[in-house]
Design a protein around this motif. Sequence first.
Motif, PDB file in Angstrom:
ATOM      1  N   ASP A  84       0.897  -1.361  -0.027  1.00  0.00           N
ATOM      2  CA  ASP A  84       0.206   0.093  -0.001  1.00  0.00           C
ATOM      3  C   ASP A  84       0.899   1.205   0.105  1.00  0.00           C
ATOM      4  O   ASP A  84       0.493   2.071  -0.550  1.00  0.00           O
ATOM      5  CB  ASP A  84      -1.111  -0.078   1.106  1.00  0.00           C
ATOM      6  N   GLU A  85       2.179   1.107   0.733  1.00  0.00           N
ATOM      7  CA  GLU A  85       2.856   2.321   0.909  1.00  0.00           C
ATOM      8  C   GLU A  85       3.515   2.715  -0.689  1.00  0.00           C
ATOM      9  O   GLU A  85       3.450   3.709  -0.818  1.00  0.00           O
ATOM     10  CB  GLU A  85       3.857   2.034   1.493  1.00  0.00           C
ATOM     11  N   ILE A  86       3.989   1.583  -1.493  1.00  0.00           N
ATOM     12  CA  ILE A  86       4.615   1.690  -2.448  1.00  0.00           C
ATOM     13  C   ILE A  86       3.578   2.080  -3.540  1.00  0.00           C
ATOM     14  O   ILE A  86       3.675   3.392  -4.368  1.00  0.00           O
ATOM     15  CB  ILE A  86       5.020   0.476  -3.166  1.00  0.00           C
ATOM     16  N   ARG A  87       2.023   1.750  -3.444  1.00  0.00           N
ATOM     17  CA  ARG A  87       1.228   2.196  -4.372  1.00  0.00           C
ATOM     18  C   ARG A  87       0.909   3.836  -4.044  1.00  0.00           C
ATOM     19  O   ARG A  87       0.650   4.422  -5.140  1.00  0.00           O
ATOM     20  CB  ARG A  87      -0.178   1.397  -4.249  1.00  0.00           C
ATOM     21  N   GLY A  88       0.802   4.092  -2.856  1.00  0.00           N
ATOM     22  CA  GLY A  88       0.322   5.421  -2.552  1.00  0.00           C
ATOM     23  C   GLY A  88       1.617   6.501  -3.034  1.00  0.00           C
ATOM     24  O   GLY A  88       1.455   7.542  -3.471  1.00  0.00           O
ATOM     25  N   ASP A 116       0.202  18.422  -4.126  1.00  0.00           N
ATOM     26  CA  ASP A 116       0.382  19.109  -2.684  1.00  0.00           C
ATOM     27  C   ASP A 116       1.221  18.817  -1.875  1.00  0.00           C
ATOM     28  O   ASP A 116       1.843  18.001  -1.818  1.00  0.00           O
ATOM     29  CB  ASP A 116      -1.225  19.441  -2.085  1.00  0.00           C
ATOM     30  N   GLN A 117       1.159  19.777  -0.744  1.00  0.00           N
ATOM     31  CA  GLN A 117       2.127  19.342   0.380  1.00  0.00           C
ATOM     32  C   GLN A 117       1.823  18.000   1.204  1.00  0.00           C
ATOM     33  O   GLN A 117       2.815  17.310   1.440  1.00  0.00           O
ATOM     34  CB  GLN A 117       1.925  20.426   1.648  1.00  0.00           C
ATOM     35  N   TYR A 118       0.565  17.616   1.198  1.00  0.00           N
ATOM     36  CA  TYR A 118       0.105  16.397   1.934  1.00  0.00           C
ATOM     37  C   TYR A 118       0.689  15.024   1.111  1.00  0.00           C
ATOM     38  O   TYR A 118       1.701  14.207   1.472  1.00  0.00           O
ATOM     39  CB  TYR A 118      -1.247  16.086   1.665  1.00  0.00           C
ATOM     40  N   ASP A 119       0.764  15.207  -0.269  1.00  0.00           N
ATOM     41  CA  ASP A 119       1.618  14.231  -1.174  1.00  0.00           C
ATOM     42  C   ASP A 119       2.816  14.055  -0.911  1.00  0.00           C
ATOM     43  O   ASP A 119       3.753  12.909  -0.970  1.00  0.00           O
ATOM     44  CB  ASP A 119       1.035  14.298  -2.724  1.00  0.00           C
ATOM     45  N   LEU A 120       3.670  15.485  -0.828  1.00  0.00           N
ATOM     46  CA  LEU A 120       5.020  15.456  -0.920  1.00  0.00           C
ATOM     47  C   LEU A 120       5.370  14.966   0.628  1.00  0.00           C
ATOM     48  O   LEU A 120       6.384  14.287   0.706  1.00  0.00           O
ATOM     49  CB  LEU A 120       5.385  17.015  -0.909  1.00  0.00           C
ATOM     50  N   THR A 121       4.586  14.967   1.486  1.00  0.00           N
ATOM     51  CA  THR A 121       5.063  14.629   2.713  1.00  0.00           C
ATOM     52  C   THR A 121       4.931  13.135   2.738  1.00  0.00           C
ATOM     53  O   THR A 121       5.800  12.378   3.407  1.00  0.00           O
ATOM     54  CB  THR A 121       4.138  14.993   3.948  1.00  0.00           C
ATOM     55  N   LEU A 122       3.801  12.402   1.980  1.00  0.00           N
ATOM     56  CA  LEU A 122       3.593  10.970   1.821  1.00  0.00           C
ATOM     57  C   LEU A 122       4.982  10.409   1.339  1.00  0.00           C
ATOM     58  O   LEU A 122       5.461   9.425   1.796  1.00  0.00           O
ATOM     59  CB  LEU A 122       2.431  10.920   0.820  1.00  0.00           C
ATOM     60  N   VAL A 123       5.584  11.007   0.335  1.00  0.00           N
ATOM     61  CA  VAL A 123       6.558  10.643  -0.204  1.00  0.00           C
ATOM     62  C   VAL A 123       8.062  10.657   0.572  1.00  0.00           C
ATOM     63  O   VAL A 123       8.826   9.768   0.468  1.00  0.00           O
ATOM     64  CB  VAL A 123       6.937  11.131  -1.664  1.00  0.00           C
ATOM     65  N   ASN A 124       8.154  11.818   1.088  1.00  0.00           N
ATOM     66  CA  ASN A 124       9.442  12.274   1.723  1.00  0.00           C
ATOM     67  C   ASN A 124       9.538  11.783   3.429  1.00  0.00           C
ATOM     68  O   ASN A 124      10.559  11.901   3.878  1.00  0.00           O
ATOM     69  CB  ASN A 124       9.657  13.500   2.011  1.00  0.00           C
ATOM     70  N   GLN A 125       8.326  11.120   3.570  1.00  0.00           N
ATOM     71  CA  GLN A 125       8.319  10.663   5.169  1.00  0.00           C
ATOM     72  C   GLN A 125       9.236   9.558   5.372  1.00  0.00           C
ATOM     73  O   GLN A 125       9.606   8.879   4.811  1.00  0.00           O
ATOM     74  CB  GLN A 125       6.923  10.408   5.575  1.00  0.00           C
ATOM     75  N   THR A 126       9.845   9.728   6.541  1.00  0.00           N
ATOM     76  CA  THR A 126      10.794   8.857   7.115  1.00  0.00           C
ATOM     77  C   THR A 126      10.230   7.586   7.707  1.00  0.00           C
ATOM     78  O   THR A 126       9.440   7.417   8.343  1.00  0.00           O
ATOM     79  CB  THR A 126      11.916   9.215   8.200  1.00  0.00           C
ATOM     80  N   VAL A 127      10.606   6.212   7.308  1.00  0.00           N
ATOM     81  CA  VAL A 127      10.038   5.113   7.311  1.00  0.00           C
ATOM     82  C   VAL A 127      10.655   4.212   8.251  1.00  0.00           C
ATOM     83  O   VAL A 127      10.570   2.947   8.473  1.00  0.00           O
ATOM     84  CB  VAL A 127       9.829   4.383   6.174  1.00  0.00           C
ATOM     85  N   ASP A 128      12.329   4.450   8.425  1.00  0.00           N
ATOM     86  CA  ASP A 128      13.086   3.520   9.494  1.00  0.00           C
ATOM     87  C   ASP A 128      14.178   4.542  10.089  1.00  0.00           C
ATOM     88  O   ASP A 128      14.163   5.733  10.076  1.00  0.00           O
ATOM     89  CB  ASP A 128      13.645   2.587   8.538  1.00  0.00           C
ATOM     90  N   ASN A 165      17.237   4.647   9.904  1.00  0.00           N
ATOM     91  CA  ASN A 165      18.242   5.148   9.044  1.00  0.00           C
ATOM     92  C   ASN A 165      17.834   6.632   8.160  1.00  0.00           C
ATOM     93  O   ASN A 165      18.653   6.975   7.454  1.00  0.00           O
ATOM     94  CB  ASN A 165      18.845   4.187   7.892  1.00  0.00           C
ATOM     95  N   GLY A 166      16.798   6.926   8.379  1.00  0.00           N
ATOM     96  CA  GLY A 166      16.164   8.242   7.597  1.00  0.00           C
ATOM     97  C   GLY A 166      15.783   8.031   6.392  1.00  0.00           C
ATOM     98  O   GLY A 166      15.670   8.818   5.375  1.00  0.00           O
ATOM     99  N   THR A 167      15.607   6.720   5.873  1.00  0.00           N
ATOM    100  CA  THR A 167      15.098   6.023   4.498  1.00  0.00           C
ATOM    101  C   THR A 167      13.685   6.828   4.376  1.00  0.00           C
ATOM    102  O   THR A 167      12.916   6.390   5.414  1.00  0.00           O
ATOM    103  CB  THR A 167      14.978   4.790   4.404  1.00  0.00           C
ATOM    104  N   THR A 168      13.165   7.261   3.594  1.00  0.00           N
ATOM    105  CA  THR A 168      12.092   7.839   2.990  1.00  0.00           C
ATOM    106  C   THR A 168      11.093   6.862   2.087  1.00  0.00           C
ATOM    107  O   THR A 168      11.824   5.772   1.685  1.00  0.00           O
ATOM    108  CB  THR A 168      12.252   9.207   2.107  1.00  0.00           C
ATOM    109  N   ALA A 169      10.048   7.095   2.508  1.00  0.00           N
ATOM    110  CA  ALA A 169       8.996   6.205   1.718  1.00  0.00           C
ATOM    111  C   ALA A 169       9.287   6.180   0.059  1.00  0.00           C
ATOM    112  O   ALA A 169       9.032   4.903  -0.382  1.00  0.00           O
ATOM    113  CB  ALA A 169       7.684   6.483   1.926  1.00  0.00           C
ATOM    114  N   GLY A 170       9.684   7.149  -0.299  1.00  0.00           N
ATOM    115  CA  GLY A 170      10.085   7.056  -1.795  1.00  0.00           C
ATOM    116  C   GLY A 170      11.345   6.427  -2.218  1.00  0.00           C
ATOM    117  O   GLY A 170      11.226   5.659  -2.911  1.00  0.00           O
ATOM    118  N   GLN A 194      13.818   1.606  -4.000  1.00  0.00           N
ATOM    119  CA  GLN A 194      14.570   0.316  -4.053  1.00  0.00           C
ATOM    120  C   GLN A 194      13.944  -0.925  -4.443  1.00  0.00           C
ATOM    121  O   GLN A 194      14.643  -1.782  -5.188  1.00  0.00           O
ATOM    122  CB  GLN A 194      15.153   0.221  -2.546  1.00  0.00           C
ATOM    123  N   SER A 195      12.776  -0.901  -4.008  1.00  0.00           N
ATOM    124  CA  SER A 195      11.774  -2.326  -4.317  1.00  0.00           C
ATOM    125  C   SER A 195      11.772  -2.447  -5.997  1.00  0.00           C
ATOM    126  O   SER A 195      11.928  -3.579  -6.494  1.00  0.00           O
ATOM    127  CB  SER A 195      10.617  -2.496  -3.554  1.00  0.00           C
TER     128      SER A 195
END
Length: 644
Positions: A340-344, A374-386, A388-393, A398-399
């Motif tokens: 779901d994260e990759i699709r988003g 918009d800013q919401y989508d930008l945050t969705l892509v750039n949010q940290t997910v681990d 190590n500071g890896t973003t969702a994007g 990587q996958s």
Amino acid sequence: MSVEQAAVPPAPAETDALSDALEATLAAALIALVGLVALPLLIPVVAVRVAGESIATKAVFWRVWRWQWVINTAGILLVTILLTIEALLLTRWVSTGAAAMFLTIDGWMGQVWPMFGPWLVVNLCAGVFLLPVAWSIRRRQIADLVRTRRVSDVLRQERIETARKRAADASTAARIGIRLDPATGRITGVNDGAVTVPHRVAGREAFGFTTRSTVTSLADRFHDARQVRDWVDPTGRFVLMPNASSAARALIIAESGSGKTVLINGLVLCALTYGWPVFVIDAKGDPADATSMVALAQAAGRTATVAGPWNFFSGTAEQVTAKLMRLMPVPDGANQHYLDEIRGVLQAVQADTPISSAQDLRDRLTNPGPHVRDQYDLTLVNQTVDRNGTTAGARALQSLAVALRPLEKWIDEDGWSYAAPLADLTVVPLSPVDDAQARLGDLLLLDLRNFLAARLEAGDKTPVVVIVDEFPQLVTGAQDPGDTAGSLFETARSAGVGLILATQSPAGLSNDDVRRRRALTSGAALIFGRSKDPEEIVQYAGTVIRMEAAGQATGDRLGSARAQHTYLVPPQDVREAADGAFWIIQTGAIAGFRALPQRSAQRTAATEGTVRDIDPRIPADSHSDWPAVEMPPENHLSPDGLPD
């Protein structure tokens, strides 16, 4: 005057003798005439009686040649002329008094053989000329017995029916110029002057010639049979490519070596002759087959290519997302969050335009700012997910990069697509034993569905044909071949797309009975050839009411019988089908047919200008299941569309 003198004198004795002689002469003449007429019938009657019904178990008994009626007519005329001459000579012999004089000769009976013997021998031998007529009559008699299931021997009944079917197939093969080995059903060659594919019939292109029984009874002739819609010409003789691409939907089921490749090539050549663009996805993976098919199209004056890289990123943003998500692992519950994260993320970076290439994918996921809404989508892509500071994007990239890497040699932003073919014929050879190519095939089927959806949305009805050979091998992951086939068939007609899918067995369609039935009953024509497991196929051909006989407890004689439904196409007939023999089912009707052979590409290229004015045809390839035929330029056809 005395009473004795007044009595009437008796009639002269000479009058009685003359009457007796006349009666004897006429009786002798009549006996001679009957003997002369009966003798020619002796050999045919004896031959038929001696042969009985056993000869009908041989296929050769049921073979009827095109010139059979000429032989029958000639035999009857010869015997009739002979009997007419003999009748005239006999009449003259009697009228001139020679017969009466012959009977007054002492020992005249000893002179009968020297006078009439040669004629009797001639008449007896003349019966040979009536043998073809006798066999024709006997064939029809036995055919009627078989139709009503009145052959006394149960086993002989079945053997006769088998012989009739083999004779019908052999006669059809001979008419179109194919040589068959009668023992194995293998095609041994193609004659010069054969009817080749595509064959022009009333402005349409034929790829098959229907199989008909060589002998039909009057009851069969007066029986109204439903005709296969779209695929068979009004005369019921030829199997044609439908004149609308949306009607050209078929599921082909036949085992390897049955002539399926030749049939598919014929369909391709017919579609190209109509001027329709054709895509062939060949999951057999043999590059030689693809090269050969391209040579066929080029020899026919069409552009053709073995497809190079494919434009993976064609289509709308949602379609590109669907293809990228197909590369991800199958959802199993534990990974649903990551999917779901990759699709988003993918949806977020395609706010304005879809991703156009692998490099564009990297750019958008590493620098999403210019591509988000918009800013919401930008945050969705750039949010940290681990930690190590890896973003969702970055994690999505990587996958996706790992999944795309094996496909890099087959995809390119400037490659071909269904909406933008590079030639009239595009051939895509794939080898499903290679995981990357199997995945590519699955993506091509997904993109085909996207292509259909795009045409429906745009109202595009321009003709196009897509053929997928061995398509179940290209359906991977959580997808089911039966569902895929059913969905594609149900959508293709509305989208104006001709779709032909081929597989080797019904079991390959799906492991699930419901999904398999969905594919088989989706509205597409069902074309099937030789198969080792035909029961599931033949049930779609329907049933027919027949008298099923029960043999007596001792021996093979006919006992009781009852009417019941039996398969219209017996499963054993499908198991024993010869090379190139097929059946087509559509709209409740069925027709057996033989795929037309092909010509060599080299010969076609050399003679196309001469032959096409008479009989437009497309060549065959030398790598197909059958030998190709090289036809002479002077090949002319009779009015019925077959060689003179």
